[in-house]
Design an enzyme around this catalytic site. Sequence first.
Site, short mmCIF file in Angstrom:
data_model
loop_
_atom_site.label_atom_id
_atom_site.label_comp_id
_atom_site.label_asym_id
_atom_site.label_seq_id
_atom_site.Cartn_x
_atom_site.Cartn_y
_atom_site.Cartn_z
CB SER A 191 -1.05 0.01 1.15
OG SER A 191 -0.21 -0.21 2.34
CG HIS A 219 -3.66 -1.15 -2.31
ND1 HIS A 219 -4.40 -0.07 -2.26
CD2 HIS A 219 -3.47 -1.63 -1.05
CE1 HIS A 219 -4.47 0.41 -1.16
NE2 HIS A 219 -3.77 -0.46 -0.24
CE LYS A 250 -7.83 0.86 0.65
NZ LYS A 250 -7.03 0.29 1.62
C1 LIG Z 1 -7.11 -0.03 2.96
C2 LIG Z 1 -6.46 -1.27 3.36
C3 LIG Z 1 -7.22 -2.23 4.52
C4 LIG Z 1 -8.24 -1.69 5.22
O1 LIG Z 1 -9.45 -1.78 4.51
P1 LIG Z 1 -10.50 -0.80 4.97
O2 LIG Z 1 -11.80 -1.60 4.24
O3 LIG Z 1 -10.07 0.57 4.46
O4 LIG Z 1 -10.88 -0.92 6.43
C5 LIG Z 1 -6.45 -3.38 4.64
N1 LIG Z 1 -5.56 -3.87 4.04
C6 LIG Z 1 -4.77 -3.04 3.13
C7 LIG Z 1 -3.63 -3.59 2.44
C8 LIG Z 1 -5.26 -1.71 2.80
O5 LIG Z 1 -4.61 -1.07 1.85
#
Ligand SMILES: *Cc1c(COP(=O)(O)O)cnc(C)c1O
Length: 403
Positions: A191, A219, A250
């Site tokens: 990330s 991602h 996302k």
């Molecule tokens: C954003 C993210 C999460 C958390 O997800 P949310 O739905 O925003 O709580 C978990 N793992 C990774 C790698 C992320 O980038």
Amino acid sequence: MDIHQVDDTITRRMNAILERLQFLREADLYFYNQPITELRGGSHVMVKGREMGMFASYSYLGLVGHPRINQAAKEAIDRYGTGTHGVRTLAGSLDLHQELEETIAAFKQTESAVTYTSGYVTNLTVVSTLVGRGDYVISDKLNHASIVDGCLMSGAKFLRFQHNDMEALEERLQSIKDGSAKLVISDAVFSMDGDAIDFPRMVDLCRKYSAWLMIDEAHSIGVLGKTGRGIEEHFDMPGTIDIKMGTLSKTIPSVGGYIAGKKEVIEYLRHASRAYIFSAALPPAQVAAANEAFKVILDEPWRVEKLRANAQQFISGLQNRGFDTLQTSTAIVPILCGDDNSAFAMTQAVQRQDIFVLPVVSPAVPPGLARLRATVTAAHEPGQIEHAMNIIQAAGKQGGVIP
Ligand SMILES: *Cc1c(COP(=O)(O)O)cnc(C)c1O
């Protein structure tokens, strides 16, 4: 600054942060938590009455505001209202939840899937349900905070290995005595750096040492693989991940997290993971939106292709301008600045030219590796990307980040 009368550790810890924030605000270098008032297709946003080019979005396929997805959410509200009757296990399950879980399982090409109310909570609860005291969990050093927190919460022996270093992973696996339960866990795409895990070698090692493999696809959904199904599709290795984790916040423009896998695993999680049993169900509108979004990804494959082309243009354009973008090959593009202050100064210069991009500084990344963490999406047009890169280049020259 006299925030609190008591001079104890809590107060000192709090003041250290508050003083840093006050310094940044006074120098006009604070860019976090800015309210956006309009989305404008995701490629642009309105902030304080200004239109800005958006280069910090996780909506990788540009699905926020998609008419089909909005419509599905509205219909769900008309039919079910805005909440549920509580936790899934008791009265909180709707047919919509079941439909979403079937959609996710089909998209991820697994037998079954289960959803939770956030990706963060999914990692916390699932890691700590799968492993516990006496077991081992082995994690890449750059894994997301929610994975780290899940590992710590589990009480299992927590072993970490150098980022993406498969020899280091093998050493960790060798150090564990036979017969112990082992869970290897990694982001598919990291990330902060945007690079992908060495998946084929990781899979081999898990097989060789009989470890379970859990991959976080926050991602990589919509980003990796010809049809956006993720890292297994990218490497043409279907069915190799035991626990496929992802978020619905996302690429999928909703909220929530999921695990996809074999039906026994999902059945187990549904009856043993505490975030499922003790926290309320996802609301109907968000479930319907997520369900429709997976379908839109398959119906509009041009989005995945366009994202890939945009990422290529953005990464090679920044590299040609002299920036260090680490090992990224995806939609997350770190633009290294050096120390925290240069990242803040770069952000200020770029934001003043109406480009919405944000800095990531220590302790989120190691000192000296502060960066702009830019993202590109399928909503961008090549001309807009070029324009943003020119502004970033000017800021980089001004700040001495590039010659
Ligand atoms: C954003 C993210 C999460 C958390 O997800 P949310 O739905 O925003 O709580 C978990 N793992 C990774 C790698 C992320 O980038």
